[in-house]
Design a protein around this motif. Structure first.
Motif, PDB file in Angstrom:
ATOM      1  N   PHE A  85       0.783  -1.227   0.000  1.00 31.99           N
ATOM      2  CA  PHE A  85       0.000   0.000   0.000  1.00 31.99           C
ATOM      3  C   PHE A  85       0.822   1.289   0.000  1.00 31.99           C
ATOM      4  O   PHE A  85       0.347   2.313  -0.452  1.00 31.99           O
ATOM      5  N   ASP A 126     -20.513   9.666   4.847  1.00 30.67           N
ATOM      6  CA  ASP A 126     -20.676   8.618   3.833  1.00 30.67           C
ATOM      7  C   ASP A 126     -21.173   7.302   4.411  1.00 30.67           C
ATOM      8  O   ASP A 126     -21.319   6.330   3.671  1.00 30.67           O
ATOM      9  N   THR A 144     -19.102   1.997   6.523  1.00 30.17           N
ATOM     10  CA  THR A 144     -18.525   2.749   5.400  1.00 30.17           C
ATOM     11  C   THR A 144     -18.528   1.915   4.118  1.00 30.17           C
ATOM     12  O   THR A 144     -18.880   2.400   3.053  1.00 30.17           O
ATOM     13  N   LEU A 145     -18.130   0.680   4.245  1.00 26.19           N
ATOM     14  CA  LEU A 145     -17.950  -0.146   3.041  1.00 26.19           C
ATOM     15  C   LEU A 145     -19.140  -1.052   2.748  1.00 26.19           C
ATOM     16  O   LEU A 145     -19.230  -1.602   1.643  1.00 26.19           O
ATOM     17  N   GLY A 146     -20.043  -1.202   3.694  1.00 25.68           N
ATOM     18  CA  GLY A 146     -21.202  -2.065   3.468  1.00 25.68           C
ATOM     19  C   GLY A 146     -20.771  -3.484   3.115  1.00 25.68           C
ATOM     20  O   GLY A 146     -19.809  -4.012   3.684  1.00 25.68           O
ATOM     21  N   LEU A 153     -19.110  -4.459   0.723  1.00 30.37           N
ATOM     22  CA  LEU A 153     -17.750  -4.496   0.148  1.00 30.37           C
ATOM     23  C   LEU A 153     -16.725  -4.947   1.189  1.00 30.37           C
ATOM     24  O   LEU A 153     -15.644  -5.409   0.846  1.00 30.37           O
ATOM     25  N   MET A 182     -12.637  -6.879   0.864  1.00 30.15           N
ATOM     26  CA  MET A 182     -11.401  -6.106   0.988  1.00 30.15           C
ATOM     27  C   MET A 182     -10.337  -6.899   1.733  1.00 30.15           C
ATOM     28  O   MET A 182     -10.635  -7.561   2.726  1.00 30.15           O
ATOM     29  N   GLU A 215      -9.107   0.606   3.580  1.00 31.56           N
ATOM     30  CA  GLU A 215     -10.010   1.033   2.509  1.00 31.56           C
ATOM     31  C   GLU A 215     -11.073   1.993   3.047  1.00 31.56           C
ATOM     32  O   GLU A 215     -11.464   2.929   2.360  1.00 31.56           O
ATOM     33  N   ARG A 246      -9.651   5.322   3.313  1.00 31.95           N
ATOM     34  CA  ARG A 246      -9.377   5.909   2.001  1.00 31.95           C
ATOM     35  C   ARG A 246     -10.589   6.626   1.414  1.00 31.95           C
ATOM     36  O   ARG A 246     -10.472   7.346   0.433  1.00 31.95           O
ATOM     37  N   THR A 247     -11.776   6.402   1.976  1.00 30.91           N
ATOM     38  CA  THR A 247     -12.959   7.070   1.430  1.00 30.91           C
ATOM     39  C   THR A 247     -13.076   8.516   1.905  1.00 30.91           C
ATOM     40  O   THR A 247     -13.931   9.250   1.432  1.00 30.91           O
ATOM     41  N   GLU A 270     -10.295  17.008  -3.414  1.00 27.92           N
ATOM     42  CA  GLU A 270     -10.410  15.569  -3.642  1.00 27.92           C
ATOM     43  C   GLU A 270      -9.773  14.801  -2.509  1.00 27.92           C
ATOM     44  O   GLU A 270      -9.480  15.346  -1.458  1.00 27.92           O
ATOM     45  N   GLN A 271      -9.577  13.521  -2.714  1.00 30.78           N
ATOM     46  CA  GLN A 271      -9.140  12.677  -1.617  1.00 30.78           C
ATOM     47  C   GLN A 271      -7.683  12.916  -1.272  1.00 30.78           C
ATOM     48  O   GLN A 271      -6.870  13.201  -2.139  1.00 30.78           O
ATOM     49  N   LEU A 272      -7.391  12.771  -0.024  1.00 30.05           N
ATOM     50  CA  LEU A 272      -6.003  12.843   0.404  1.00 30.05           C
ATOM     51  C   LEU A 272      -5.255  11.687  -0.242  1.00 30.05           C
ATOM     52  O   LEU A 272      -5.698  10.550  -0.213  1.00 30.05           O
ATOM     53  N   GLN A 273      -4.154  12.009  -0.836  1.00 36.09           N
ATOM     54  CA  GLN A 273      -3.448  10.991  -1.609  1.00 36.09           C
ATOM     55  C   GLN A 273      -2.508  10.141  -0.770  1.00 36.09           C
ATOM     56  O   GLN A 273      -1.818   9.296  -1.288  1.00 36.09           O
ATOM     57  N   PRO A 333      -3.144   8.100   2.315  1.00 33.71           N
ATOM     58  CA  PRO A 333      -3.872   7.542   3.451  1.00 33.71           C
ATOM     59  C   PRO A 333      -2.936   6.904   4.458  1.00 33.71           C
ATOM     60  O   PRO A 333      -3.274   6.741   5.619  1.00 33.71           O
ATOM     61  N   GLN A 371     -10.478  11.009 -11.199  1.00 35.83           N
ATOM     62  CA  GLN A 371     -11.704  11.585 -10.650  1.00 35.83           C
ATOM     63  C   GLN A 371     -12.968  10.894 -11.137  1.00 35.83           C
ATOM     64  O   GLN A 371     -13.949  10.836 -10.411  1.00 35.83           O
ATOM     65  N   TYR A 407      -4.401  -1.211  -5.968  1.00 39.08           N
ATOM     66  CA  TYR A 407      -4.175  -0.438  -4.739  1.00 39.08           C
ATOM     67  C   TYR A 407      -4.230   1.063  -4.995  1.00 39.08           C
ATOM     68  O   TYR A 407      -4.654   1.838  -4.154  1.00 39.08           O
ATOM     69  N   ARG A 451      -8.839   4.811  -6.676  1.00 42.64           N
ATOM     70  CA  ARG A 451      -9.646   5.317  -5.564  1.00 42.64           C
ATOM     71  C   ARG A 451     -11.097   4.901  -5.743  1.00 42.64           C
ATOM     72  O   ARG A 451     -11.659   5.073  -6.818  1.00 42.64           O
ATOM     73  N   GLU A 466     -13.568   6.282  -4.406  1.00 41.96           N
ATOM     74  CA  GLU A 466     -14.469   7.425  -4.284  1.00 41.96           C
ATOM     75  C   GLU A 466     -14.604   8.212  -5.581  1.00 41.96           C
ATOM     76  O   GLU A 466     -15.216   9.279  -5.598  1.00 41.96           O
ATOM     77  N   ARG A 509     -17.670   3.424  -5.200  1.00 39.71           N
ATOM     78  CA  ARG A 509     -17.971   2.587  -4.023  1.00 39.71           C
ATOM     79  C   ARG A 509     -19.476   2.322  -3.921  1.00 39.71           C
ATOM     80  O   ARG A 509     -19.907   1.176  -3.742  1.00 39.71           O
ATOM     81  N   ILE A 556     -21.415  -1.239  -4.225  1.00 39.99           N
ATOM     82  CA  ILE A 556     -22.246  -1.720  -3.110  1.00 39.99           C
ATOM     83  C   ILE A 556     -23.623  -2.142  -3.650  1.00 39.99           C
ATOM     84  O   ILE A 556     -24.147  -3.207  -3.305  1.00 39.99           O
ATOM     85  N   LEU A 580     -23.470  -5.367  -5.506  1.00 34.99           N
ATOM     86  CA  LEU A 580     -23.398  -6.556  -4.654  1.00 34.99           C
ATOM     87  C   LEU A 580     -24.761  -6.958  -4.091  1.00 34.99           C
ATOM     88  O   LEU A 580     -24.963  -8.098  -3.701  1.00 34.99           O
TER      89      LEU A 580
END
Lengths: 301, 404
Positions: A111, A165, A238-240, A242, A246, A252, A255-256, A269-272, A274, B119, B143, B146, B148, B195, B199, B202
């Motif tokens: 990772f 989320d 968060t991941l339900g 999923l 994982m 993970e 990472r959301t 956007e997302q922090l690159q 994690p 994105q 890995y 993303r 999101e 995501r 979900i 699934l």
């Protein structure tokens, strides 16, 4: 080599247990793969499963004050059988130390820094742990008093960031799996993270006078169970579904999180990295776990 | 003895000093940089990915939109074009798998494709018709990718969407992302992350949805532009149909995701536009005495008068009640339309099946095998409460000669 020079207070033992247990949370997939969305309850049933063992070992410590686990073995079983028994413990701790090392290495390589050769990571990881052990068990326990707070704040912080989320109904319906699944998951949790805590009984000779090792270990394990349940709940909401797919659900889930500010695009956007939020604390906790197990192996040998 | 002990002490100090020095040298050599370091000028930063069905069977066309970072912040960059060229480069490759195609792209790009900044992922219409499950595997497994990122369905091909000439943003991917981020203004676009899509995929009953994006000719500039156009509905991994704007908002009402928007209603003496300021929803499955399930949908909406086309004073209690009733009817109509369309497509986009399975797990076991037919016959009760909280900055319409 005499490693246990210092005195360890009751609070250090409690926090040390927390630190040790938190380091195992990267392996939550062991539990989630069996008990899926009901895995949070396994944190508590696993503790209940382990309680009789804790009581037995705490009683032994009480009956043989000032003796380590290995010394107790020799006294109870005699010099030969005692040594064989101690060897089994050493093997247990050594295999767990190897598992921790492999986990730490895989996590970092998969990772965080995938192109780095594994030996470069693992050798430095082990050198750090060996240095810690050489400084004495007291040093490891001191280290353990700080990191649980960092890990706890980190998890709470991450949970708050993913709150927008999450879907709480991912936890429903509860307890619909076959009973054997719960038994299996409880056994896994009782054996791997909780069972590993037997290593802490070896610090009994270093405990401050009058400290009740069983009581403080239980308190540390209870806090750890709450922490474990919190982490698993965060991952599930968060991941339900999923979460079952994982390899590292906690990573993970974190990472959301959406962060503002990205140097490449100028867009929110997302922090690159994690790893900054999850990887750092996990590696530190794994370091602590490995150091302790390694220390026990050295002591046993 | 003194001489010997002094020598011993000196030796120990020397060994310690050498050890420290050695440790410093080793650490400075390995800690000065990361082995896996990736410099910005060595990466091809992917901002958007498109997947299309290829002309060759069992092949997929992968398009990666790569940002030219140095040109993105150029002050004179316009229409995604800076003085030195486009702020992006689209690379396409047709291969047997997405993974293989991405790897093959390295033969066409001088840099390594870097996905953590990606994105959006746009899926071509034909590919969606065939099924997308296998093609999305890489983006879950990798890995770097993303989960999101936003997912969209292109009315035609993803490739042409990513080649859009943009006015405001430098990159089509960012332009599309901005359109999705501002969807709250109308609540007629469903913004779905990868995501959330997976979900739903699934789920045994819930149909995944994704916004549809299409190209149109802008009458002002004569250029082809991208715009959002309804919602794609999937079932068993394949595209089965779509919801229009009205039905999309009906879906969002049920999911409690309408945060803003405009309701056009009939008002005394003309028409009025009501602004939605807040809403929430509650979906309750009910098991009737006859063993049949029904769904109760409760919506609470708060709003205000956004504009009016009639000279009437709409702030009177009587008119406010009338407007609230009209808003209730408008919301109910949107929800009913969405439910009808979902039943027609046999796609439970609302997650009613999941709601039933959570509340009645034992009864669910009996009907889960025939959910499609149960869903088609499912009765829904929609209860809407609206509150008109404000008339805006003025209380009455300003009309010629309207002063007291």
């Amino acid at each position: 080599m005499k490693l246990e020079k210092g005195r360890i207070s009751a609070i250090e033992l409690t926090l040390g247990v927390c630190c040790f247990m938190q380091g195992t949370m990267l392996r939550s997939v062991f539990i989630i793969s069996i008990s899926s969305k009901d895995s949070w309850i396994i944190a508590f049933t696993g503790l209940l499963f382990f309680l009789p063992c804790l009581v037995i070992y705490a009683t032994l410590v009480k009956w043989f004050p000032g003796r380590s686990l290995f010394e107790i073995n020799e006294e109870v079983f005699g010099p030969v059988a005692g040594k064989i028994c101690s060897l089994a413990y050493v093997f247990f701790f050594l295999s767990l130390a190897a598992l921790n090392t492999m986990d730490a290495g895989n996590f970092v390589l998969d990772f965080l820094i995938p192109e780095t050769p594994a030996p470069a990571i693992l050798i430095f990881f082990m050198c750090f742990c060996i240095y810690t052990v050489r400084k004495g068990i007291e040093g490891i326990m001191r280290m353990g008093t700080l990191f649980p707070f960092i890990a706890f704040v980190s998890v709470l912080f991450n949970f708050m960031l993913v709150l927008g989320d999450v879907q709480w109904n991912f936890l429903l319906p509860m307890f619909r799996l076959p009973a054997m699944k719960y038994v299996q998951a409880t056994h896994v949790v009782g054996t791997i993270p909780y069972g590993e805590c037997l290593a802490f009984l070896a610090v009994a000779p270093s405990m401050s006078k009058g400290a009740k090792i069983g009581k403080h270990m239980f308190f540390g394990l209870l806090v750890s169970a709450i922490f474990m349940a919190l982490v698993i709940v965060r991952d599930i909401v968060t991941l339900g579904p999923l979460v079952d797919f994982m390899s590292l659900p906690s990573f993970e889930a974190v990472r959301t999180v959406n962060y503002a500010g990205d140097s490449a695009t100028g867009k929110a956007e997302q922090l690159q990295a994690p790893g900054l939020r999850c990887g750092g604390p996990c590696r530190v906790l794994l370091n602590a776990g490995f150091s302790f197990l390694y220390g026990k192996c050295v002591l046993g040998v | 003895m003194t001489y010997k002990s002094n020598r011993l002490r000196i030796c120990r100090r020397a060994v310690r000093a050498i050890s420290v020095l050695l440790a410093c040298v080793i650490l400075s050599s390995v800690l000065s940089a990361c082995w896996s370091s990736r410099e910005l000028d060595e990466l091809a930063i992917v901002m958007g990915v498109g997947l299309d069905a290829a002309a060759v069977p069992d092949h997929v066309v992968v398009t990666a939109q790569i940002a030219k970072v140095s040109e993105m912040e150029s002050p004179s960059a316009e229409n995604g074009v800076s003085p030195s060229g486009n702020a992006y480069n689209n690379v396409s490759y047709t291969g047997e798998s997405v993974f293989g195609s991405v790897r093959e792209m390295t033969r066409m790009v001088s840099r390594r494709l870097y996905f953590p900044h990606n994105q959006i992922i746009v899926l071509g219409w034909d590919l969606c018709k065939k099924g997308v499950t296998q093609d999305l595997d890489l983006f879950m497994r990798e890995y770097e990718a993303r989960i999101e990122m936003k997912i969209l369905v292109a009315r035609e091909t993803a490739r042409e969407i990513l080649a859009e000439k943009t006015d405001i943003e430098n990159l089509p991917a960012l332009h599309i992302l901005d359109m999705l981020d501002t969807h709250h203004a109308t609540s007629e676009i469903v913004a779905v992350t990868f995501r959330e899509f997976q979900i739903s995929m699934l789920s045994k009953t819930t149909s995944p949805v994704a916004p549809i994006i299409e190209m149109y000719i802008d009458p002002n500039s004569g250029q082809a532009k991208a715009r959002m156009s309804g919602t794609a509905v999937f079932k068993d991994g394949k595209l089965v149909g779509e919801l229009n704007h009205e039905q999309t908002r009906g879906l969002l009402w049920v999911k409690g995701k309408v945060k803003s928007g405009v309701l056009h209603v009939e008002a005394p003496g003309g028409k009025a536009s009501l602004e939605i300021s807040h809403s929430r929803s509650k979906v309750t499955p009910i098991l009737g005495p006859d063993g049949k399930f029904s769904i109760k949908i409760q919506i609470l909406e708060n709003g205000m008068i956004g504009s009016q086309e009639s000279p009437e004073d709409l702030s009177t209690l009587e008119n406010v009640k009338m407007l609230e009733a009209a808003a209730q009817e408008a919301i109910r109509a949107e929800i009913s339309s969405a439910i009808e369309q979902a039943k027609l497509l046999r796609g439970d986009v609302f997650g009613f099946g999941d709601a039933i399975s959570r509340k009645y797990p034992d009864e669910w076991e009996k009907i889960k095998g025939e959910w499609d037919s149960v869903f088609r016959e499912l009765e829904t009760e929609v209860e809407v409460k609206t509150r008109l909280r404000s008339t805006g900055a003025i209380t009455k319409a300003i009309t010629p000669g309207g002063a007291a």
